[in-house]
Enzyme design. Structure first.
Site, PDB file in Angstrom:
ATOM      1  CG  ASP A  38     -12.439   7.636  -2.740  1.00 60.61           C
ATOM      2  OD1 ASP A  38     -12.810   7.677  -1.480  1.00 60.61           O
ATOM      3  OD2 ASP A  38     -11.822   7.475  -3.397  1.00 60.61           O
ATOM      4  CB  CYS A  73     -13.761   2.752  -1.421  1.00 60.62           C
ATOM      5  SG  CYS A  73     -13.185   4.673  -1.543  1.00 60.62           S
ATOM      6  NE  ARG A 109      -3.747   1.945   2.711  1.00 60.81           N
ATOM      7  CZ  ARG A 109      -4.833   2.117   2.330  1.00 60.81           C
ATOM      8  NH1 ARG A 109      -5.592   1.302   1.357  1.00 60.81           N
ATOM      9  NH2 ARG A 109      -5.636   3.124   2.602  1.00 60.81           N
ATOM     10  CG  HIS A 122      -8.074   0.754  -3.799  1.00 61.28           C
ATOM     11  ND1 HIS A 122      -7.333  -0.453  -3.351  1.00 61.28           N
ATOM     12  CD2 HIS A 122      -8.629   1.353  -2.894  1.00 61.28           C
ATOM     13  CE1 HIS A 122      -7.491  -0.682  -1.989  1.00 61.28           C
ATOM     14  NE2 HIS A 122      -8.241   0.520  -1.591  1.00 61.28           N
ATOM     15  NE  ARG A 156     -10.495  -4.123   0.000  1.00 55.94           N
ATOM     16  CZ  ARG A 156      -9.536  -3.067   0.530  1.00 55.94           C
ATOM     17  NH1 ARG A 156     -10.103  -1.920   0.683  1.00 55.94           N
ATOM     18  NH2 ARG A 156      -8.331  -3.128   0.635  1.00 55.94           N
ATOM     19  CD  GLN A 209     -13.080  -0.335  -1.921  1.00 52.34           C
ATOM     20  OE1 GLN A 209     -12.500  -0.377  -0.879  1.00 52.34           O
ATOM     21  NE2 GLN A 209     -14.236  -0.866  -1.831  1.00 52.34           N
TER      22      GLN A 209
END
Length: 293
Positions: free
Chosen positions: A209, A249, A100, A127, A277, A130
């Site tokens: 987001d 998210c 990450r 991502h 997830r 996600q």
């Protein structure tokens, strides 16, 4: 050669649908697989995390593996050791590594120089984990992905890009509404507009987001001003297809990109997304590392 998941496009359409099928099976029986028994998976966090850390650590344990958490500053990478040398050392001690971070190039170099699977837990460009969870949530909600439309409203960022790429691979129509200067590139395959109402017309899921992501703090005021019209509220949901749901998210900022009424109301599947997830990442790790046993 190891398999990697850097953008998600390493998957074929058939593999993507099979991965979602497997994730739904694993959600129904979380302890049914020991595919990562005697496996160590390194998780490198150069950016803060709640959902990514929780879901990967818990999921790896459920699969019988050991998650090795490595925070920013704990590796010699932070003191100038090369990515090439780091990749070689990781390959001698662990069976896979997730990262990450910011630059996509770091992930790409780790994958090129190491001998183990590398997977993307978030970069500036992508991502994919996600987006996989988002597609799983849509599958759960509507029973199929065939014929579905997803509308993303807000900043055309890494999440929007992954939704466009993987949504397209899954056969989902993706529309992105963003103001000038914040729009996704046309090459991602989404329908692009600056009008939220146009994007959500006929959509089964509407996605938001945060307006100010990690690293955007210096331009926070300008971003909030530009993105003010791109808020998910009940009125925007009313413009979508009957039964449309809101997705996010997380983390969320109620009153900015989404209203509290939607975030905590009955017209969303946001908290299912957060749980999914774990399940979809377990299916992804099985694919990269081992067959279920």
């Amino acid at each position: 050669m190891p398999r990697h998941l850097l953008t998600g496009l390493e998957l074929s359409a058939d593999e993507l649908h099979a991965l979602l099928d497997r994730a739904i099976e694993l959600k129904a029986a979380p302890h049914s697989s020991t595919a990562l028994r005697d496996t160590v998976v390194a998780l490198i966090f150069e950016k803060p995390s709640t959902r990514t850390r929780l879901s990967f650590e818990a999921g790896i344990v459920e699969l019988g593996g050991h998650p090795m958490l490595l925070r920013s500053g704990e590796l010699q990478l932070s003191r100038g050791e090369s990515v090439k040398d780091t990749a070689r050392i990781l390959s001698r001690h662990v069976q896979a590594v997730g990262v990450r971070t910011g630059p996509d190039e770091l992930l790409e170099e780790l994958a090129a120089e190491g001998d183990i699977p590398v997977f993307n837990m978030l970069t500036a460009g992508h991502h994919p984990c996600q987006a996989l969870a988002d597609l799983m949530t849509m599958r759960e909600t509507f029973g199929t992905l065939e014929g579905l439309k997803l509308a993303y409203v807000g900043d055309g960022n890494n999440v929007a890009r992954s939704l466009a790429l993987l949504g397209g691979l899954a056969g989902v129509e993706v529309a992105v509404a963003a103001p000038d200067g914040y729009q996704l590139e046309a090459e991602c395959g989404a329908t692009l507009t600056d009008d939220p109402a146009e994007a959500v017309a006929g959509a089964h899921a509407i996605y938001a987001d945060v307006w100010v992501s990690m690293g955007d703090e210096d331009t926070a005021a300008a971003r909030r001003a530009a993105l003010e019209p791109y808020r998910i509220d009940d009125a925007l949901l009313d413009r979508a297809a009957p039964g449309a749901v809101a997705l996010h998210c997380l983390p969320a900022h109620p009153g900015e990109e989404i209203t509290a009424e939607v975030l905590y109301g009955e017209r969303q599947r946001i908290w299912d997304q957060a749980e999914n997830r774990r399940h979809v990442q377990k299916a992804m790790l099985e694919l990269l590392l081992a067959a279920p046993r």
